[in-house]
Design a protein around this motif. Structure first.
Motif, mmCIF file in Angstrom:
data_model
loop_
_atom_site.group_PDB
_atom_site.id
_atom_site.type_symbol
_atom_site.label_atom_id
_atom_site.label_comp_id
_atom_site.label_asym_id
_atom_site.label_seq_id
_atom_site.Cartn_x
_atom_site.Cartn_y
_atom_site.Cartn_z
ATOM 1 N N ALA A 367 0.840 -1.203 0.000
ATOM 2 C CA ALA A 367 0.000 0.000 0.000
ATOM 3 C C ALA A 367 0.866 1.239 0.000
ATOM 4 O O ALA A 367 2.077 1.160 0.147
ATOM 5 C CB ALA A 367 -0.909 0.009 1.222
ATOM 6 N N GLY A 368 0.209 2.372 -0.153
ATOM 7 C CA GLY A 368 0.891 3.650 -0.017
ATOM 8 C C GLY A 368 1.086 4.376 -1.331
ATOM 9 O O GLY A 368 1.318 5.576 -1.359
ATOM 10 N N GLU A 369 1.019 3.661 -2.424
ATOM 11 C CA GLU A 369 1.233 4.245 -3.751
ATOM 12 C C GLU A 369 0.705 3.229 -4.762
ATOM 13 O O GLU A 369 0.483 2.063 -4.400
ATOM 14 C CB GLU A 369 2.725 4.506 -3.984
ATOM 15 N N ASP A 389 -3.038 -5.560 -2.787
ATOM 16 C CA ASP A 389 -2.930 -4.101 -2.777
ATOM 17 C C ASP A 389 -4.039 -3.562 -1.875
ATOM 18 O O ASP A 389 -5.138 -4.110 -1.833
ATOM 19 C CB ASP A 389 -3.146 -3.637 -4.235
ATOM 20 N N TYR A 391 -5.662 0.419 -0.399
ATOM 21 C CA TYR A 391 -5.563 1.866 -0.581
ATOM 22 C C TYR A 391 -6.074 2.588 0.651
ATOM 23 O O TYR A 391 -7.168 2.296 1.129
ATOM 24 C CB TYR A 391 -6.398 2.256 -1.811
ATOM 25 N N TRP A 392 -5.258 3.484 1.163
ATOM 26 C CA TRP A 392 -5.697 4.317 2.281
ATOM 27 C C TRP A 392 -4.828 5.537 2.416
ATOM 28 O O TRP A 392 -3.994 5.788 1.563
ATOM 29 C CB TRP A 392 -5.822 3.534 3.569
ATOM 30 N N GLN A 393 -5.040 6.293 3.488
ATOM 31 C CA GLN A 393 -4.358 7.567 3.652
ATOM 32 C C GLN A 393 -4.019 7.782 5.117
ATOM 33 O O GLN A 393 -4.656 7.173 5.992
ATOM 34 C CB GLN A 393 -5.298 8.720 3.257
ATOM 35 N N GLU A 395 -4.934 10.103 6.792
ATOM 36 C CA GLU A 395 -6.172 10.576 7.414
ATOM 37 C C GLU A 395 -7.034 9.428 7.926
ATOM 38 O O GLU A 395 -7.684 9.550 8.960
ATOM 39 C CB GLU A 395 -6.990 11.387 6.397
ATOM 40 N N THR A 483 -11.118 12.399 -0.785
ATOM 41 C CA THR A 483 -9.809 11.745 -0.627
ATOM 42 C C THR A 483 -8.749 12.489 -1.419
ATOM 43 O O THR A 483 -7.567 12.235 -1.254
ATOM 44 C CB THR A 483 -9.853 10.303 -1.177
ATOM 45 N N ILE A 497 -7.124 3.457 -8.845
ATOM 46 C CA ILE A 497 -6.755 4.811 -8.421
ATOM 47 C C ILE A 497 -5.982 5.488 -9.550
ATOM 48 O O ILE A 497 -5.038 4.910 -10.089
ATOM 49 C CB ILE A 497 -5.855 4.765 -7.156
ATOM 50 N N ARG A 500 -3.706 11.910 -7.754
ATOM 51 C CA ARG A 500 -4.266 12.936 -6.876
ATOM 52 C C ARG A 500 -4.937 14.052 -7.665
ATOM 53 O O ARG A 500 -4.524 14.398 -8.774
ATOM 54 C CB ARG A 500 -3.142 13.544 -6.032
ATOM 55 N N ARG A 511 4.499 10.734 1.215
ATOM 56 C CA ARG A 511 3.643 11.796 0.701
ATOM 57 C C ARG A 511 4.282 13.162 0.936
ATOM 58 O O ARG A 511 4.662 13.488 2.048
ATOM 59 C CB ARG A 511 2.325 11.685 1.449
HETATM 60 P P1 AMP Z 1 -0.387 8.749 2.772
HETATM 61 O O1 AMP Z 1 -1.301 9.641 3.511
HETATM 62 O O2 AMP Z 1 1.037 9.151 2.864
HETATM 63 O O3 AMP Z 1 -0.613 7.312 3.106
HETATM 64 O O4 AMP Z 1 -0.731 8.918 1.227
HETATM 65 C C1 AMP Z 1 -2.034 8.655 0.791
HETATM 66 C C2 AMP Z 1 -2.089 8.743 -0.696
HETATM 67 O O5 AMP Z 1 -1.241 7.740 -1.271
HETATM 68 C C3 AMP Z 1 -3.463 8.446 -1.244
HETATM 69 O O6 AMP Z 1 -4.303 9.580 -1.215
HETATM 70 C C4 AMP Z 1 -3.132 7.969 -2.655
HETATM 71 O O7 AMP Z 1 -2.886 9.067 -3.511
HETATM 72 C C5 AMP Z 1 -1.845 7.202 -2.442
HETATM 73 N N1 AMP Z 1 -2.103 5.764 -2.227
HETATM 74 C C6 AMP Z 1 -2.129 5.107 -1.055
HETATM 75 N N2 AMP Z 1 -2.342 3.795 -1.248
HETATM 76 C C7 AMP Z 1 -2.481 3.603 -2.570
HETATM 77 C C8 AMP Z 1 -2.734 2.458 -3.398
HETATM 78 N N3 AMP Z 1 -2.868 1.249 -2.890
HETATM 79 N N4 AMP Z 1 -2.835 2.660 -4.734
HETATM 80 C C9 AMP Z 1 -2.699 3.903 -5.262
HETATM 81 N N5 AMP Z 1 -2.444 5.002 -4.540
HETATM 82 C C10 AMP Z 1 -2.332 4.873 -3.209
#
Ligand code: AMP
Length: 636
Positions: A367-369, A389, A391-393, A395, A483, A497, A500, A511
């Motif tokens: 995760a993370g990108e 995979d 997806y999160w943030q 936040e 998001t 995804i 941004r 980030r």
């Molecule tokens: P962070 O807050 O540092 O975890 O960054 C969050 C951002 O990373 C998200 O808003 C996405 O733009 C990107 N991101 C996180 N996980 C994924 C994923 N599995 N696939 C694509 N983008 C991701």
């Protein structure tokens, strides 16, 4: 009475339509000191108060409650391939260390609600410090060790910590990375001054002690060896920590997390998403300075009664087999990393990965990108395990999209982080109209209907108005959480995804706000104006590239002068923000591409850098500006 579900779809629907009953069931996964009165108090949207009226403690759930069933089982496994150290702590030993740290903090006057800033490398003491804080109701704010003095000073001023916990140095790739001088400089830059700095001295780098302020961890620990510090029962909504993250302005946002909602969300995620069982070992290769480190190095695994590995070092040192040897040695069942790490490994001989017995491992989560298909396929072939995979943030603190195999087994689709996770009522929104997009495969902004599920940010530390304005006011005509990511959903409910919607970039899963980097570059005396954009990179996903207009261009007239200027500017960023934010290139232009109204055309610059069509440029002030960018990128 338990709710029953025949499919994931039903499970997800129940989490939205029978929200309170659903989360009441998940809440049974943690210990409560006082039961809550209301599952979700959403009387003041968008502020959600989860498990209102209840009391609990994160440290109790992560440590103390396991003393009954698994006191001698590994809780924390610290491995540093930089210092060749390996040390395990059972739950009983972790309990003792955390109480010592808590006593040290209390002796410095730290009490419930006070902030403690943690600026540390990946060492066991950082884990003790985090747990010690939540044990006594103090609010920790961990700042990634790769950040330098200016970034640190901003965070000190915002969080106003009573105490800072730090160390002499970290190590990376065999090189000592000293911390203390950066910390001293940050404290001299900040208006707020901490009462004390607790220093863990690893003996890696000499440092100057500030009399009357700096205290030594080892001697303090000796004094508090037999400390008994009970958990402070705090309200469900009591803040557990602040974690700063980048946004579109230069000022980082302090994501504020609660206590009970976070504990419940993490406990539930271990069961439904990560499939970790108590007694097993979890290995997340992230850093405690990032959200993954908070949720899945420290709190998630420990709350679930699992051992957690804290690793200081690179994935390929001493060789690319190191992580996998740890999987064998500690029988890791769940592993969590980032696509960049997988891309680093991809350059190595896959034989390193299969040299070890990986039979304990159920899956590797990334995760993370964005996870690109070739990397996912290579990794799956190399380790012969599911690559999942999610997806999160920062936040949200835990996944927004994933495959919830703990509820119902489902296939993964390459390029997709899966479906909406339970608790998240995700909608794709048309940016122009604010209308919901329901047909498949059509691009929209990924938004979430309030309330956000437990565990997500409560607010921005000290700035409720910014919380509302940033996250809940950007979707046209609607009060929904944005998001700030673009996405599409296919006919099966899997999301993809697409990047941004704002000026945040993602370098190796880290980030960064382009504004922060621009502000730093602008402080160079010869920089008049600068634009920083994120450009696709094979290894890191994205890198930052800067285009600067110089006050005196003559100073960078020759290639050598330009090189020297570029190096100087990179040093400014290194010194202020940290090497993590350093642009990959700084190019000098006569003028920046802007609209006639003066707005920077970042998307057009980015497109040109990536060899794509920059789109409609009819509003552009000076078309030659983009041409110069194109030429400079071509000659890199
Ligand atoms: P962070 O807050 O540092 O975890 O960054 C969050 C951002 O990373 C998200 O808003 C996405 O733009 C990107 N991101 C996180 N996980 C994924 C994923 N599995 N696939 C694509 N983008 C991701």
């Amino acid at each position: 009475m338990s709710l029953t579900y025949s499919s994931y779809q039903e499970f997800h629907r129940a989490s939205i339509e029978q929200r309170d009953a659903f989360w009441a069931e998940q809440a049974r996964l943690i210990d409560w000191h006082k039961p809550y009165e209301q599952v979700c108090d959403y009387s003041q949207p968008p502020f959600a108060k989860w498990f209102a009226g209840g009391q609990t403690n994160l440290c109790h759930n992560a440590v103390d409650r396991h003393l009954a069933n698994r006191p001698d089982q590994n809780a924390l496994i610290f491995v540093s391939t930089e210092t060749n150290t390996e040390k395990t702590y059972s739950f009983r030993e972790l309990h003792a260390e955390v109480q010592r740290m808590a006593a040290i903090l209390q002796a410095q006057g730290v009490a419930k609600g006070d902030r403690v800033l943690i600026y540390m490398p990946m060492i066991a003491e950082a884990c003790f410090a985090m747990l010690a804080c939540v044990r006594i109701g103090a609010i920790h704010s961990v700042v990634f060790g790769g950040f330098a003095s200016h970034s640190l000073a901003t965070r000190i001023d915002d969080a106003q910590p009573k105490v800072i916990v730090s160390a002499d140095a970290g190590m990376r790739g065999g090189k000592v990375v000293p911390y203390k001088h950066l910390l001293d400089e940050a404290i001299s830059l900040s208006s707020h001054k901490p009462a004390a700095v607790l220093m863990v001295n690893r003996g890696l780098a000499d440092f100057a002690k500030v009399e009357g302020r700096d205290i030594d961890y080892a001697s303090e620990r000796e004094r508090h060896l037999n400390a008994q510090v009970p958990c402070e029962w705090v309200d469900s909504t009591h803040p557990s920590y602040i974690l700063y993250t980048s946004g579109t302005t230069g000022k980082p946002k302090g994501v504020q997390r609660d206590t009970a909602g976070y504990a419940v969300a993490l406990a539930a995620s271990m069961k439904h998403i990560y499939l970790g069982e108590p007694g097993e070992t979890y290995f997340s290769t992230s850093d405690i300075g990032w959200v993954v480190g908070h949720s899945y190095i420290i709190y998630g695994p420990l709350i679930n009664g699992m051992a957690t590995i804290m690793y200081e070092g690179l994935p390929i040192r001493p060789d690319a087999g190191i992580w996998w040897s740890l999987v064998e040695k500690y029988k890791v069942s769940v592993m969590f990393s980032a696509p960049t790490a997988a891309r680093v490994l991809k350059k190595q001989d896959p034989a390193y990965l299969t040299k070890y017995d990986l039979s304990s491992l159920k899956a590797l989560f990334l995760a993370g990108e964005p996870l690109d298909e070739p990397t996912a396929t290579w990794m799956a072939d190399a380790i012969q395990k599911p690559i999942i995979d999610n997806y999160w943030q920062t936040e949200t603190g835990w996944p927004i999209m994933a495959i919830c195999n703990g509820v119902e087994k489902a296939p993964t689709k390459f390029g997709s982080p899966g479906k909406a996770v339970y608790g998240y009522d995700i909608k794709l929104i048309d940016e122009a109209t604010g209308e919901e997009i329901t047909e498949p495969n059509k691009k929209g902004v990924i938004a979430v209907e309030g309330p956000l599920p437990p565990g997500c940010l409560q607010t921005i530390w000290g700035d409720d108005a910014r919380f509302v304005k940033t996250y809940w006011s950007s979707i046209h005509n609607r009060v929904m959480y944005s998001t700030f990511d673009w996405g599409v959903r296919d006919a099966d409910g899997y999301f993809y995804i697409l990047g941004r919607t704002d000026d945040v970039i993602n370098v190796a899963g880290h980030r960064l706000g382009t504004r922060e980097i621009e502000e730093s570059i602008s402080s160079h005396p010869n920089v008049a104006e600068v634009a920083v954009v994120g450009v696709a990179d094979q290894l890191k996903g994205q890198v930052a590239v800067a285009f600067a207009v110089l006050k005196d261009p003559a100073k960078a007239a020759t290639t050598e002068q330009a090189k020297a200027h570029e190096a100087e500017i990179m040093k400014v960023v290194d010194d202020q923000l940290g090497a993590v934010a350093r642009p990959a290139m700084v190019k000098f232009v006569n003028v920046l591409p802007k609209t006639r109204s003066g707005k920077l055309l970042r998307r057009a610059i980015q497109a040109v850098c990536e060899g794509r069509d920059p789109g409609d440029l009819t509003t552009m002030e000076d078309p030659a500006a983009l041409q110069q960018v194109k030429e400079l990128v071509a000659t890199k």
